[in-house]
Scaffold this motif. Structure first.
Motif, short mmCIF file in Angstrom:
data_model
loop_
_atom_site.label_atom_id
_atom_site.label_comp_id
_atom_site.label_asym_id
_atom_site.label_seq_id
_atom_site.Cartn_x
_atom_site.Cartn_y
_atom_site.Cartn_z
N LEU A 57 76.11 37.63 65.44
CA LEU A 57 75.99 38.86 66.35
C LEU A 57 75.57 38.13 67.88
CD1 LEU A 57 73.20 40.93 64.62
CD2 LEU A 57 75.50 41.43 64.98
N ASP A 58 75.08 36.96 68.04
CA ASP A 58 74.89 36.35 69.17
C ASP A 58 76.58 35.77 69.79
OD1 ASP A 58 72.96 34.93 71.01
OD2 ASP A 58 74.21 33.56 70.43
N ALA A 59 77.15 35.29 68.72
CA ALA A 59 78.66 34.86 69.28
C ALA A 59 79.41 36.18 69.74
CB ALA A 59 79.16 34.18 68.15
N LEU A 60 79.05 37.29 69.16
CA LEU A 60 79.97 38.37 69.51
C LEU A 60 79.31 39.14 70.86
CD1 LEU A 60 80.76 40.10 66.10
CD2 LEU A 60 82.11 38.65 67.71
N LEU B 8 69.26 29.07 68.55
CA LEU B 8 68.85 30.58 68.56
C LEU B 8 67.70 30.80 69.20
CD1 LEU B 8 70.77 31.61 65.08
CD2 LEU B 8 71.69 31.97 67.31
N LYS B 9 66.82 29.93 69.72
CA LYS B 9 65.67 29.79 69.94
C LYS B 9 65.38 31.08 70.99
CE LYS B 9 63.04 26.88 67.79
NZ LYS B 9 62.11 27.22 67.09
N LYS B 10 66.27 31.58 71.78
CA LYS B 10 65.86 32.75 72.41
C LYS B 10 65.50 34.06 71.88
CE LYS B 10 70.63 34.53 72.79
NZ LYS B 10 71.85 34.87 73.55
N TYR B 11 65.93 33.97 70.55
CA TYR B 11 65.44 35.18 69.77
C TYR B 11 63.97 34.94 69.33
CZ TYR B 11 70.24 36.69 69.62
OH TYR B 11 71.42 36.88 70.20
N THR B 12 63.21 33.87 69.83
CA THR B 12 61.67 33.83 69.47
C THR B 12 60.88 34.19 70.64
OG1 THR B 12 61.79 31.39 70.26
CG2 THR B 12 62.22 31.67 67.86
N SER B 13 61.66 34.80 71.62
CA SER B 13 60.85 35.26 72.89
C SER B 13 60.20 36.52 72.60
CB SER B 13 61.83 35.31 74.20
OG SER B 13 62.55 36.41 73.88
N SER B 14 59.16 36.90 73.61
CA SER B 14 58.52 38.13 73.23
C SER B 14 59.45 39.41 73.41
CB SER B 14 57.59 38.19 74.25
OG SER B 14 57.93 38.33 75.50
N GLU B 15 60.73 39.24 73.91
CA GLU B 15 61.53 40.32 73.91
C GLU B 15 62.03 40.80 72.67
OE1 GLU B 15 66.21 40.99 75.73
OE2 GLU B 15 65.10 39.00 76.25
N TYR B 16 61.74 39.90 71.50
CA TYR B 16 62.06 40.23 70.14
C TYR B 16 60.94 40.29 69.41
CZ TYR B 16 66.61 39.03 72.19
OH TYR B 16 67.83 38.86 72.77
N VAL C 171 69.76 43.30 68.75
CA VAL C 171 68.73 42.88 68.04
C VAL C 171 67.32 43.34 68.74
CG1 VAL C 171 67.93 40.77 67.21
CG2 VAL C 171 70.32 40.76 67.60
N VAL C 172 66.64 43.72 67.87
CA VAL C 172 65.24 44.28 68.10
C VAL C 172 64.08 43.32 67.55
CG1 VAL C 172 65.64 46.60 68.78
CG2 VAL C 172 65.25 46.02 66.52
N GLY C 173 64.47 42.68 66.37
CA GLY C 173 63.30 41.78 65.73
C GLY C 173 63.92 41.03 64.54
N ILE C 174 63.34 39.72 64.51
CA ILE C 174 63.60 38.81 63.54
C ILE C 174 62.49 38.18 62.92
CG2 ILE C 174 65.97 38.45 64.61
CD1 ILE C 174 64.64 35.50 65.34
N PRO C 175 62.55 37.37 61.82
CA PRO C 175 61.48 36.52 61.46
C PRO C 175 61.59 35.40 62.28
CG PRO C 175 63.22 36.37 59.88
CD PRO C 175 63.65 37.40 60.79
N GLN C 176 60.46 35.08 63.10
CA GLN C 176 60.44 34.09 63.86
C GLN C 176 59.94 32.69 63.66
OE1 GLN C 176 58.54 35.82 67.49
NE2 GLN C 176 60.35 36.78 68.44
N ASN C 177 59.57 32.55 62.53
CA ASN C 177 58.90 31.20 61.92
C ASN C 177 59.95 30.38 61.49
OD1 ASN C 177 59.94 32.68 59.50
ND2 ASN C 177 58.35 31.66 58.38
N ALA C 178 60.92 30.42 61.41
CA ALA C 178 62.03 29.49 61.25
C ALA C 178 63.47 29.70 61.93
CB ALA C 178 62.10 29.16 59.62
#
Length: 327
Positions: free
Chosen positions: A79-82, A100-108, A88-95
């Motif tokens: 999804l990121d590459a495209l 892809l660290k930008k997806y650990t921000s409070s935006e997600y 993207v609204v949410g992911i499991p941020q523990n690993a």
């Protein structure tokens, strides 16, 4: 009593019908958008790799979905590459892999762990679609009760076919078919070049996963088997058992195999734990192998290989990683 003309009555009827039509639209929630039918067909496995059940069903995913939850890091990578990070609204941020660290921000929204999802947090997002893989396979029913859920795990016995199918599905859902074709063609070219060189070298390789002092070996058809199956590296041992965490082996085994190239995945590093894999592995026995003597112990990018395989970016990274074994 006030008299009504025919024209006035007719106007009232028109207005009344128009009002009914408007209420009907509001009540029914307008016309549904276009959807894509996706067939899920995957097995739920025990820790030893044995199958416990098969999940087979069809879900309808909204075309050009706006709110996406991704529990598979490889599909998040795609999804990121495209250019779909805004979906993207949410992911499991523990690993999460570093790239892809930008997806650990409070935006997600943080949705818990890969194996321990926060279902309340997932439901609160009211997503259009949820993408999962092997680590969440046993929880498919719970996810699918919240939103259409699609299994996008990669089949290690036919890695490229399943990777391409998942990538093409992303292209179809999000109207990115042309870009997907271009990306996959570029990866095919890289793989063909590596395969040609690896096949010509005839050097024998061994893949191991290190974790907390233990070693697991992987061969063809395993989670890291594309090094042999796709990239073309010969195996030092063709009888390695295919199990999720690798066939348990020792330094003595590696010494006896004497691989020309030793590929290493550091699981501890991948999941953010303190690691001593390199220190434990490069002992006196391992130093006697061809791989060590020739500087061909290749420490693969652990997070990419262990957490995010099967994505457009990760597969390209994996090709580059494996190519280090030929330098």
């Amino acid at each position: 009593m006030k008299k009504w003309t025919f024209a006035a009555v007719l106007m009232c009827l028109v207005l009344a019908l128009a009002a009914c039509g408007s209420n009907k639209d509001e009540k029914s929630g307008e016309k549904k958008g276009e959807t894509i039918k996706v067939e899920n067909n995957f097995g739920v496995s025990n820790k030893d790799g044995s199958s416990t059940e098969t999940v087979k069903n069809t879900v309808e995913v909204p075309k050009d979905a706006k709110k996406v939850v991704a529990f598979d890091m490889g599909f998040l990578d795609t999804l990121d590459a495209l250019g779909l990070s805004d979906r993207v609204v949410g992911i499991p941020q523990n690993a999460v892999p570093a790239y892809l660290k930008k997806y650990t921000s409070s935006e997600y929204k943080n949705l818990g762990g890969l194996k321990e999802p926060d279902f309340e947090a997932v439901a609160a997002l009211n997503p259009d679609v949820i993408f999962i893989s092997g680590r969440q396979a046993s929880l498919f029913k719970e996810f699918n009760e919240i939103a259409p859920t699609v299994f996008v795990g990669v089949d290690s016995t036919d890695y490229m076919k399943s990777f391409k199918a998942n990538t093409e599905l992303a292209g179809k859902i999000f109207n990115k078919e042309d870009e997907v074709k271009t990306q996959l063609a570029a990866i095919d070219t890289k793989i063909a070049d590596l395969n040609k060189k690896a096949t010509a070298s005839k050097e024998k390789a061994l893949i191991v996963l290190g974790s907390q002092g233990s070693l697991g070996a992987f061969g063809a058809g395993s989670r890291f088997g594309l090094i042999h199956d796709v990239f073309g590296f010969a195996q030092s041992d063709k009888k390695i058992e295919v199990v999720p965490h690798g066939q348990t082996v020792t330094s003595e085994y590696v010494y006896e195999q004497n691989p020309d190239i030793l590929f290493v995945v550091d699981r501890d590093s991948a999941i953010g734990e303190k690691t001593s894999v390199k220190k434990d592995l490069e002992n006196e026995l391992i130093k006697k192998t061809n791989a060590y003597k020739n500087g061909k112990i290749v420490y693969l990018d652990a997070a990419t290989w262990y957490l995010a395989g099967g994505g457009i970016e990760s597969v390209s990274k994996m090709v580059d990683d494996a190519a280090k074994g030929l330098k």
